[in-house]
Design a protein around this motif. Structure first.
Motif, PDB file in Angstrom:
ATOM      1  N   ILE A 134      10.541  -0.594  19.219  1.00 31.40           N
ATOM      2  CA  ILE A 134       9.213  -0.996  18.740  1.00 31.40           C
ATOM      3  C   ILE A 134       8.294   0.212  18.619  1.00 31.40           C
ATOM      4  O   ILE A 134       7.595   0.395  17.611  1.00 31.40           O
ATOM      5  N   ILE A 135       8.297   1.079  19.635  1.00 28.44           N
ATOM      6  CA  ILE A 135       7.434   2.270  19.611  1.00 28.44           C
ATOM      7  C   ILE A 135       7.883   3.243  18.530  1.00 28.44           C
ATOM      8  O   ILE A 135       7.067   3.789  17.774  1.00 28.44           O
ATOM      9  N   ILE A 136       9.192   3.466  18.437  1.00 29.55           N
ATOM     10  CA  ILE A 136       9.709   4.394  17.429  1.00 29.55           C
ATOM     11  C   ILE A 136       9.413   3.881  16.024  1.00 29.55           C
ATOM     12  O   ILE A 136       9.052   4.661  15.127  1.00 29.55           O
ATOM     13  N   ASN A 137       9.551   2.588  15.823  1.00 28.21           N
ATOM     14  CA  ASN A 137       9.271   2.007  14.507  1.00 28.21           C
ATOM     15  C   ASN A 137       7.805   2.203  14.118  1.00 28.21           C
ATOM     16  O   ASN A 137       7.497   2.534  12.972  1.00 28.21           O
ATOM     17  N   CYS A 138       6.899   2.008  15.074  1.00 29.63           N
ATOM     18  CA  CYS A 138       5.472   2.198  14.799  1.00 29.63           C
ATOM     19  C   CYS A 138       5.163   3.653  14.456  1.00 29.63           C
ATOM     20  O   CYS A 138       4.429   3.933  13.499  1.00 29.63           O
ATOM     21  N   LEU A 139       5.726   4.580  15.212  1.00 27.76           N
ATOM     22  CA  LEU A 139       5.500   6.004  14.938  1.00 27.76           C
ATOM     23  C   LEU A 139       6.111   6.410  13.601  1.00 27.76           C
ATOM     24  O   LEU A 139       5.530   7.225  12.865  1.00 27.76           O
ATOM     25  N   PHE A 140       7.261   5.844  13.287  1.00 31.29           N
ATOM     26  CA  PHE A 140       7.928   6.186  12.024  1.00 31.29           C
ATOM     27  C   PHE A 140       7.060   5.822  10.825  1.00 31.29           C
ATOM     28  O   PHE A 140       6.837   6.641   9.921  1.00 31.29           O
ATOM     29  N   TRP A 141       6.543   4.586  10.800  1.00 36.28           N
ATOM     30  CA  TRP A 141       5.741   4.168   9.652  1.00 36.28           C
ATOM     31  C   TRP A 141       4.375   4.847   9.639  1.00 36.28           C
ATOM     32  O   TRP A 141       3.800   5.043   8.566  1.00 36.28           O
ATOM     33  N   ALA A 142       3.868   5.212  10.805  1.00 37.73           N
ATOM     34  CA  ALA A 142       2.614   5.972  10.828  1.00 37.73           C
ATOM     35  C   ALA A 142       2.790   7.347  10.182  1.00 37.73           C
ATOM     36  O   ALA A 142       1.899   7.832   9.471  1.00 37.73           O
ATOM     37  N   ILE A 143       3.949   7.966  10.411  1.00 36.56           N
ATOM     38  CA  ILE A 143       4.228   9.266   9.789  1.00 36.56           C
ATOM     39  C   ILE A 143       4.477   9.098   8.286  1.00 36.56           C
ATOM     40  O   ILE A 143       4.003   9.900   7.466  1.00 36.56           O
ATOM     41  N   VAL A 144       5.224   8.037   7.922  1.00 39.93           N
ATOM     42  CA  VAL A 144       5.535   7.811   6.508  1.00 39.93           C
ATOM     43  C   VAL A 144       4.254   7.581   5.703  1.00 39.93           C
ATOM     44  O   VAL A 144       4.135   8.035   4.551  1.00 39.93           O
ATOM     45  N   CYS A 145       3.283   6.897   6.284  1.00 35.81           N
ATOM     46  CA  CYS A 145       2.052   6.528   5.565  1.00 35.81           C
ATOM     47  C   CYS A 145       0.979   7.606   5.612  1.00 35.81           C
ATOM     48  O   CYS A 145      -0.158   7.353   5.179  1.00 35.81           O
ATOM     49  N   VAL A 146       1.300   8.797   6.108  1.00 38.94           N
ATOM     50  CA  VAL A 146       0.311   9.877   6.164  1.00 38.94           C
ATOM     51  C   VAL A 146      -0.148  10.285   4.764  1.00 38.94           C
ATOM     52  O   VAL A 146      -1.288  10.745   4.573  1.00 38.94           O
ATOM     53  N   HIS A 147       0.700  10.097   3.771  1.00 40.07           N
ATOM     54  CA  HIS A 147       0.334  10.481   2.399  1.00 40.07           C
ATOM     55  C   HIS A 147      -0.896   9.722   1.913  1.00 40.07           C
ATOM     56  O   HIS A 147      -1.647  10.224   1.062  1.00 40.07           O
ATOM     57  N   ASP A 148      -1.137   8.521   2.460  1.00 38.79           N
ATOM     58  CA  ASP A 148      -2.340   7.776   2.084  1.00 38.79           C
ATOM     59  C   ASP A 148      -3.604   8.486   2.554  1.00 38.79           C
ATOM     60  O   ASP A 148      -4.632   8.459   1.864  1.00 38.79           O
ATOM     61  N   LEU A 149      -3.541   9.117   3.715  1.00 41.00           N
ATOM     62  CA  LEU A 149      -4.701   9.857   4.223  1.00 41.00           C
ATOM     63  C   LEU A 149      -4.976  11.117   3.403  1.00 41.00           C
ATOM     64  O   LEU A 149      -6.105  11.601   3.357  1.00 41.00           O
ATOM     65  N   ILE A 150      -3.956  11.631   2.746  1.00 42.74           N
ATOM     66  CA  ILE A 150      -4.102  12.902   2.020  1.00 42.74           C
ATOM     67  C   ILE A 150      -4.550  12.675   0.580  1.00 42.74           C
ATOM     68  O   ILE A 150      -5.481  13.322   0.091  1.00 42.74           O
ATOM     69  N   LEU A 176       3.821   7.320  -6.066  1.00 38.81           N
ATOM     70  CA  LEU A 176       3.371   6.078  -5.445  1.00 38.81           C
ATOM     71  C   LEU A 176       4.023   4.861  -6.094  1.00 38.81           C
ATOM     72  O   LEU A 176       4.352   3.881  -5.414  1.00 38.81           O
ATOM     73  N   SER A 177       4.232   4.925  -7.408  1.00 40.13           N
ATOM     74  CA  SER A 177       4.873   3.801  -8.086  1.00 40.13           C
ATOM     75  C   SER A 177       6.295   3.594  -7.591  1.00 40.13           C
ATOM     76  O   SER A 177       6.688   2.474  -7.240  1.00 40.13           O
ATOM     77  N   PHE A 178       7.077   4.672  -7.533  1.00 45.29           N
ATOM     78  CA  PHE A 178       8.460   4.545  -7.082  1.00 45.29           C
ATOM     79  C   PHE A 178       8.532   4.278  -5.584  1.00 45.29           C
ATOM     80  O   PHE A 178       9.435   3.577  -5.111  1.00 45.29           O
ATOM     81  N   TYR A 179       7.593   4.812  -4.817  1.00 45.03           N
ATOM     82  CA  TYR A 179       7.543   4.525  -3.383  1.00 45.03           C
ATOM     83  C   TYR A 179       7.296   3.044  -3.139  1.00 45.03           C
ATOM     84  O   TYR A 179       7.947   2.414  -2.294  1.00 45.03           O
ATOM     85  N   SER A 180       6.358   2.474  -3.878  1.00 41.40           N
ATOM     86  CA  SER A 180       6.044   1.049  -3.722  1.00 41.40           C
ATOM     87  C   SER A 180       7.220   0.181  -4.128  1.00 41.40           C
ATOM     88  O   SER A 180       7.503  -0.839  -3.500  1.00 41.40           O
ATOM     89  N   ILE A 181       7.905   0.600  -5.208  1.00 38.17           N
ATOM     90  CA  ILE A 181       9.041  -0.192  -5.684  1.00 38.17           C
ATOM     91  C   ILE A 181      10.209  -0.130  -4.704  1.00 38.17           C
ATOM     92  O   ILE A 181      10.763  -1.155  -4.291  1.00 38.17           O
ATOM     93  N   LEU A 182      10.577   1.107  -4.286  1.00 39.85           N
ATOM     94  CA  LEU A 182      11.773   1.277  -3.471  1.00 39.85           C
ATOM     95  C   LEU A 182      11.568   0.828  -2.029  1.00 39.85           C
ATOM     96  O   LEU A 182      12.417   0.131  -1.467  1.00 39.85           O
TER      97      LEU A 182
END
Length: 366
Positions: A134-150, A176-182
């Motif tokens: 659960i903790i690893i999954n939360c950290l993983f998606w937090a790192i993956v979604c960093v591009h939104d902050l940038i 972002l288009s291919f990220y959302s799709i895949l």
């Protein structure tokens, strides 16, 4: 025949009416899900319950941010993300994170049920391992979604009058288009469906084992696990059905983003996409309804918990009422004692002649 203005007005009214209902229903349902899965002695021992608890929490956070901001923007023309850059970045980071966290926890729950059907002893099914995942999954998606902050920021129109919180045009738009799709559109629903069908295939042998073996504590436990598995499968299929339209819309927008489009076609595509987002909001709010309608054990544990808390609240009220009554009785007794003592003292002074009873000012309260 409806005009474009009529369609826009209909969509606005639909969002204004439906979003508060979705938010309230989803919050109540998420709270009840957490109470049942964490308070039930039968359900809380299963690692799958932990995934469902955090999935409900993720959906609750999602409902109180994304649809709420959309409601303020549609109903009251309040767009906070267009006023502050940090709020714009945080909004889309929250959307990306809490859109994926509940789905990933549902996927992990599906994997957990699949392994449960295959074997009753597996390292993935241990609760300490579940907490780590659960903790690893939360950290993983937090790192993956960093591009939104940038790459998300406030974009100002050419006439310098309109401010919009959106992503930067150019290469990031294609990414972002291919990220959302895949990621959001294909991989999560596809993996969830795969493990759901694999689990469904293993349920037949598990159910036969439950009905043909001697009923003991182990078999009763396995039956409860099967009922929990069936409840999860229905929720998985409901998630796929409610998110499939927006998945198709994302794929279509990604494939046609470089085509020349008329204003009417652009309007229709945006209109359909916005309606698909409403289904995504509904998906975040229906988990409790699905669990209640498809699982007898969930309903039974919910009723037992309601009765338990009802008795506890009644006992607390009785205890508080008894304490309050005792305090009031004690106060009344003390007041009566003071009044009696004062009356005796006044009678003594009258008997001694210290008080003239003919003078009315003698007994004045002042």
């Amino acid at each position: 025949m409806w005009t474009k203005e009529d369609l826009v007005r209909f969509q606005q009214n639909l969002f204004i009416i439906s979003i508060p209902i979705i938010i309230i229903t989803g919050n109540i349902g998420s709270i009840l899900n957490v109470i049942v899965f964490s308070g039930s002695t039968k359900l809380r021992t299963s690692p799958c319950s932990l995934y469902l608890i955090f999935s409900s929490i993720g959906y609750a956070v999602y409902l109180n941010t994304v649809p709420l901001l959309r409601f303020l923007q549609t109903g009251f023309n309040i767009d906070l993300s267009a006023q502050w850059s940090w709020f714009c970045k945080l909004r889309f980071f929250t959307i990306g994170l809490f859109l994926m966290l509940p789905r990933s926890y549902m996927l992990l729950a599906a994997v957990d049920r699949y392994l449960m059907c295959k074997t009753n002893r597996h390292w993935f099914l241990h609760r300490p391992t579940t907490w780590k995942i659960i903790i690893i999954n939360c950290l993983f998606w937090a790192i993956v979604c960093v591009h939104d902050l940038i790459f998300y920021d406030i974009q100002i129109s050419s006439n310098s009058t309109d401010r919009t919180c959106t992503y930067q045009p150019g290469l990031y738009s294609t990414f972002l288009s291919f990220y959302s799709i895949l990621i959001n559109g294909i991989s999560m629903p596809l993996l969830t469906a795969i493990f759901g069908f694999l689990t469904l295939g293993n349920l037949k042998s598990l159910r036969k084992q439950i009905h043909t073996s001697i009923i003991n504590d182990f078999q009763r436990r396995r039956k409860e696990e099967w009922l929990l598995c069936r409840m999860l499968l229905v929720q998985l299929f409901a998630t796929i059905v409610l998110t499939l339209p927006i998945t198709v819309a994302l794929c279509y927008n990604g494939l046609t983003q470089y085509q020349q489009k008329s204003s009417f076609r652009t309007f229709v595509e945006n209109y359909i996409f916005q309606m698909c987002t409403l289904l995504q909001y509904i998906n975040a709010a229906v988990s409790f309804i699905v669990y209640s309608l498809t699982s007898r054990i969930f309903c039974k544990e919910l009723v037992l918990l309601v009765k338990y808390y009802k008795v506890r609240i009644r006992q607390a009220l009785r205890k508080h009422s008894a304490a309050l009554f005792a305090r009031l009785t004690h106060s009344c007794i003390l007041g009566l004692k003071v009044m009696i003592q004062r009356s005796e003292l006044v009678a003594y002074y009258i008997h001694r002649g210290y008080i003239d009873t003919s003078d009315p000012e003698t007994f004045s309260m002042e």
